[in-house]
Design a protein around this motif. Structure first.
Motif, PDB file in Angstrom:
ATOM      1  N   LEU A 279     -14.547  -3.661   3.238  1.00 58.42           N
ATOM      2  CA  LEU A 279     -14.076  -2.342   2.837  1.00 58.42           C
ATOM      3  C   LEU A 279     -13.482  -2.376   1.434  1.00 58.42           C
ATOM      4  O   LEU A 279     -13.749  -1.494   0.618  1.00 58.42           O
TER       5      LEU A 279
ATOM      6  N   ILE B 162      -5.246  -3.588   0.068  1.00 57.55           N
ATOM      7  CA  ILE B 162      -5.804  -2.619  -0.888  1.00 57.55           C
ATOM      8  C   ILE B 162      -4.857  -2.430  -2.067  1.00 57.55           C
ATOM      9  O   ILE B 162      -5.277  -2.454  -3.216  1.00 57.55           O
TER      10      ILE B 162
ATOM     11  N   LEU C  57     -14.623  -0.284  -1.728  1.00 61.02           N
ATOM     12  CA  LEU C  57     -13.674   0.587  -2.427  1.00 61.02           C
ATOM     13  C   LEU C  57     -13.704   0.361  -3.938  1.00 61.02           C
ATOM     14  O   LEU C  57     -13.321   1.236  -4.701  1.00 61.02           O
TER      15      LEU C  57
ATOM     16  N   THR D 182     -11.736   3.851   5.701  1.00 63.20           N
ATOM     17  CA  THR D 182     -10.388   3.290   5.759  1.00 63.20           C
ATOM     18  C   THR D 182      -9.440   4.270   6.430  1.00 63.20           C
ATOM     19  O   THR D 182      -8.632   3.896   7.278  1.00 63.20           O
ATOM     20  N   LYS D 183      -9.537   5.543   6.060  1.00 62.35           N
ATOM     21  CA  LYS D 183      -8.701   6.578   6.674  1.00 62.35           C
ATOM     22  C   LYS D 183      -8.932   6.627   8.181  1.00 62.35           C
ATOM     23  O   LYS D 183      -7.985   6.644   8.970  1.00 62.35           O
TER      24      LYS D 183
ATOM     25  N   VAL E 159      -3.353  -3.505   5.890  1.00 63.94           N
ATOM     26  CA  VAL E 159      -4.435  -2.919   5.096  1.00 63.94           C
ATOM     27  C   VAL E 159      -3.922  -2.501   3.721  1.00 63.94           C
ATOM     28  O   VAL E 159      -4.553  -2.787   2.705  1.00 63.94           O
TER      29      VAL E 159
ATOM     30  N   LEU F  68     -12.082  -5.791   6.740  1.00 62.50           N
ATOM     31  CA  LEU F  68     -11.208  -5.453   5.627  1.00 62.50           C
ATOM     32  C   LEU F  68     -11.717  -5.954   4.271  1.00 62.50           C
ATOM     33  O   LEU F  68     -11.776  -5.168   3.314  1.00 62.50           O
TER      34      LEU F  68
ATOM     35  N   LYS G 276      -1.530  -0.910   9.515  1.00 58.93           N
ATOM     36  CA  LYS G 276      -1.478  -0.077   8.308  1.00 58.93           C
ATOM     37  C   LYS G 276      -0.852  -0.858   7.155  1.00 58.93           C
ATOM     38  O   LYS G 276      -1.347  -0.819   6.025  1.00 58.93           O
TER      39      LYS G 276
END
Length: 67
Positions: free
Chosen positions: A11, A49, A15, A30-31, A45, A8, A42
């Motif tokens: 990512l 984000i 991003l 991520t999707k 995450v 995470l 979910k």
């Protein structure tokens, strides 16, 4: 699971990359990561984000696709 191995933070770093292709690929990763994930994962995450950042990333991806 990959999240338990520290995926995470990496990512999130990708991003926020200055490189549009890296951002797009991180968004797709991520999707794919969240596709069959539990609601708790979910939530975790998205708390990391952030919804405003996700909206901006989608906007930037759509804008880049136009050119």
């Amino acid at each position: 699971m990959l999240l338990e191995k520290g995926l995470l933070p990496r990512l999130v770093q990708l991003l926020h990359s200055g490189e549009a292709n890296l951002r797009l690929n991180a968004l797709w990763a991520t999707k794919n990561l969240l596709y069959h994930a539990s609601s708790e994962i979910k939530r975790r995450v998205m708390n990391t984000i952030g919804w405003p950042d996700l909206a901006l990333l989608v906007f930037l991806a759509l804008d880049a696709a136009r050119y």
